[in-house]
Design a protein around this motif. Structure first.
Motif, PDB file in Angstrom:
ATOM      1  N   SER A   1       0.838  -1.189   0.000  1.00  0.00           N
ATOM      2  CA  SER A   1       0.000   0.000   0.000  1.00  0.00           C
ATOM      3  C   SER A   1       0.877   1.245   0.000  1.00  0.00           C
ATOM      4  O   SER A   1       1.955   1.245   0.597  1.00  0.00           O
ATOM      5  CB  SER A   1      -0.896   0.024   1.243  1.00  0.00           C
ATOM      6  N   CYS A   2       0.396   2.271  -0.650  1.00  0.00           N
ATOM      7  CA  CYS A   2       1.087   3.554  -0.644  1.00  0.00           C
ATOM      8  C   CYS A   2       0.057   4.627  -0.316  1.00  0.00           C
ATOM      9  O   CYS A   2      -0.844   4.897  -1.107  1.00  0.00           O
ATOM     10  CB  CYS A   2       1.733   3.830  -1.993  1.00  0.00           C
ATOM     11  N   ALA A   3       0.188   5.205   0.871  1.00  0.00           N
ATOM     12  CA  ALA A   3      -0.683   6.307   1.273  1.00  0.00           C
ATOM     13  C   ALA A   3      -0.110   7.606   0.714  1.00  0.00           C
ATOM     14  O   ALA A   3       1.083   7.884   0.889  1.00  0.00           O
ATOM     15  CB  ALA A   3      -0.777   6.370   2.789  1.00  0.00           C
ATOM     16  N   THR A   4      -0.964   8.376   0.056  1.00  0.00           N
ATOM     17  CA  THR A   4      -0.487   9.617  -0.552  1.00  0.00           C
ATOM     18  C   THR A   4      -1.168  10.829   0.065  1.00  0.00           C
ATOM     19  O   THR A   4      -2.300  10.743   0.550  1.00  0.00           O
ATOM     20  CB  THR A   4      -0.737   9.627  -2.065  1.00  0.00           C
ATOM     21  N   SER A   5      -0.469  11.933   0.040  1.00  0.00           N
ATOM     22  CA  SER A   5      -1.074  13.229   0.370  1.00  0.00           C
ATOM     23  C   SER A   5      -0.505  14.246  -0.600  1.00  0.00           C
ATOM     24  O   SER A   5       0.655  14.150  -1.003  1.00  0.00           O
ATOM     25  CB  SER A   5      -0.792  13.619   1.826  1.00  0.00           C
TER      26      SER A   5
ATOM     27  N   THR B   1      -0.740  -6.595  -9.889  1.00  0.00           N
ATOM     28  CA  THR B   1      -1.788  -5.670 -10.324  1.00  0.00           C
ATOM     29  C   THR B   1      -1.664  -4.373  -9.545  1.00  0.00           C
ATOM     30  O   THR B   1      -1.648  -4.390  -8.312  1.00  0.00           O
ATOM     31  CB  THR B   1      -3.188  -6.270 -10.109  1.00  0.00           C
ATOM     32  N   ILE B   2      -1.603  -3.270 -10.265  1.00  0.00           N
ATOM     33  CA  ILE B   2      -1.578  -1.959  -9.628  1.00  0.00           C
ATOM     34  C   ILE B   2      -2.974  -1.359  -9.655  1.00  0.00           C
ATOM     35  O   ILE B   2      -3.726  -1.568 -10.618  1.00  0.00           O
ATOM     36  CB  ILE B   2      -0.564  -1.025 -10.329  1.00  0.00           C
ATOM     37  N   SER B   3      -3.332  -0.651  -8.599  1.00  0.00           N
ATOM     38  CA  SER B   3      -4.649  -0.037  -8.560  1.00  0.00           C
ATOM     39  C   SER B   3      -4.604   1.233  -7.719  1.00  0.00           C
ATOM     40  O   SER B   3      -3.685   1.443  -6.923  1.00  0.00           O
ATOM     41  CB  SER B   3      -5.696  -1.004  -8.008  1.00  0.00           C
ATOM     42  N   ILE B   4      -5.610   2.047  -7.927  1.00  0.00           N
ATOM     43  CA  ILE B   4      -5.749   3.316  -7.210  1.00  0.00           C
ATOM     44  C   ILE B   4      -7.109   3.358  -6.534  1.00  0.00           C
ATOM     45  O   ILE B   4      -8.108   2.945  -7.121  1.00  0.00           O
ATOM     46  CB  ILE B   4      -5.635   4.505  -8.187  1.00  0.00           C
ATOM     47  N   ASP B   5      -7.140   3.862  -5.316  1.00  0.00           N
ATOM     48  CA  ASP B   5      -8.396   4.166  -4.638  1.00  0.00           C
ATOM     49  C   ASP B   5      -8.434   5.676  -4.476  1.00  0.00           C
ATOM     50  O   ASP B   5      -7.746   6.240  -3.618  1.00  0.00           O
ATOM     51  CB  ASP B   5      -8.465   3.461  -3.285  1.00  0.00           C
ATOM     52  N   ASN B   6      -9.212   6.320  -5.315  1.00  0.00           N
ATOM     53  CA  ASN B   6      -9.273   7.780  -5.300  1.00  0.00           C
ATOM     54  C   ASN B   6      -9.761   8.338  -3.976  1.00  0.00           C
ATOM     55  O   ASN B   6      -9.207   9.300  -3.452  1.00  0.00           O
ATOM     56  CB  ASN B   6     -10.206   8.269  -6.409  1.00  0.00           C
ATOM     57  N   ALA B   7     -10.783   7.725  -3.428  1.00  0.00           N
ATOM     58  CA  ALA B   7     -11.383   8.247  -2.200  1.00  0.00           C
ATOM     59  C   ALA B   7     -10.405   8.183  -1.032  1.00  0.00           C
ATOM     60  O   ALA B   7     -10.352   9.088  -0.201  1.00  0.00           O
ATOM     61  CB  ALA B   7     -12.651   7.477  -1.878  1.00  0.00           C
ATOM     62  N   LYS B   8      -9.630   7.107  -0.979  1.00  0.00           N
ATOM     63  CA  LYS B   8      -8.687   6.926   0.128  1.00  0.00           C
ATOM     64  C   LYS B   8      -7.306   7.493  -0.180  1.00  0.00           C
ATOM     65  O   LYS B   8      -6.426   7.476   0.678  1.00  0.00           O
ATOM     66  CB  LYS B   8      -8.573   5.446   0.472  1.00  0.00           C
ATOM     67  N   LYS B   9      -7.095   7.942  -1.415  1.00  0.00           N
ATOM     68  CA  LYS B   9      -5.789   8.474  -1.826  1.00  0.00           C
ATOM     69  C   LYS B   9      -4.702   7.415  -1.657  1.00  0.00           C
ATOM     70  O   LYS B   9      -3.583   7.713  -1.229  1.00  0.00           O
ATOM     71  CB  LYS B   9      -5.426   9.722  -0.999  1.00  0.00           C
ATOM     72  N   MET B  10      -5.050   6.196  -2.015  1.00  0.00           N
ATOM     73  CA  MET B  10      -4.126   5.080  -1.853  1.00  0.00           C
ATOM     74  C   MET B  10      -3.761   4.475  -3.202  1.00  0.00           C
ATOM     75  O   MET B  10      -4.556   4.487  -4.152  1.00  0.00           O
ATOM     76  CB  MET B  10      -4.768   3.994  -0.994  1.00  0.00           C
ATOM     77  N   VAL B  11      -2.558   3.936  -3.267  1.00  0.00           N
ATOM     78  CA  VAL B  11      -2.106   3.175  -4.421  1.00  0.00           C
ATOM     79  C   VAL B  11      -1.708   1.790  -3.910  1.00  0.00           C
ATOM     80  O   VAL B  11      -1.027   1.685  -2.885  1.00  0.00           O
ATOM     81  CB  VAL B  11      -0.905   3.835  -5.110  1.00  0.00           C
TER      82      VAL B  11
END
Length: 123
Positions: A21-25, A68-78
């Motif tokens: 997981s990658c948490a982004t800000s 598999t790479i994915s993005i969760d826009n709401a959580k700002k996670m990769v």
């Protein structure tokens, strides 16, 4: 201010799965491409998988069909879902973000890097 925080590494036997997981800000996925890179012992850092919302994804040949790479826009996670892990996947994995719309495999494209998370695949 862009910040990235990678997590999820660990020790797993060959054939098992792991999700990083990658948490982004400070990153808006409409404007940034994000990617996962890795550095194996004694080797240079290489691109594993990259994604941008407008241009799709990139996968290194060595991980196609397994990661598999994915993005969760709401959580700002990769995320990077890694299946059927092999010993050669052992490396420190980094997430990165670059201003632009292309999921480039080149390190220089990415301005922001998180700290690494270690994945060890061993029986």
């Amino acid at each position: 201010d862009v910040q990235l925080q990678a997590s999820g590494g660990g020790v797993v036997p060959p054939g098992r799965s792991l999700e990083l997981s990658c948490a982004t800000s400070g990153v808006t996925f409409d404007d940034y491409a994000v990617g996962w890179f890795r550095r194996a012992p004694g080797k240079e850092r290489e691109a594993v998988s990259c994604i941008s919302q407008s241009r799709g994804t990139y996968y290194a040949d060595s991980v196609k069909g397994r990661f598999t790479i994915s993005i969760d826009n709401a959580k700002k996670m990769v995320y990077l879902r890694m299946n059927n892990l092999k010993p050669e996947d052992t490396a420190v994995y980094y997430c990165a973000a670059g201003l632009g719309s292309f999921p480039s495999r080149y390190e220089g494209y990415y301005q922001y890097w998180g700290q690494g998370t270690l994945v060890t695949v061993s029986s």
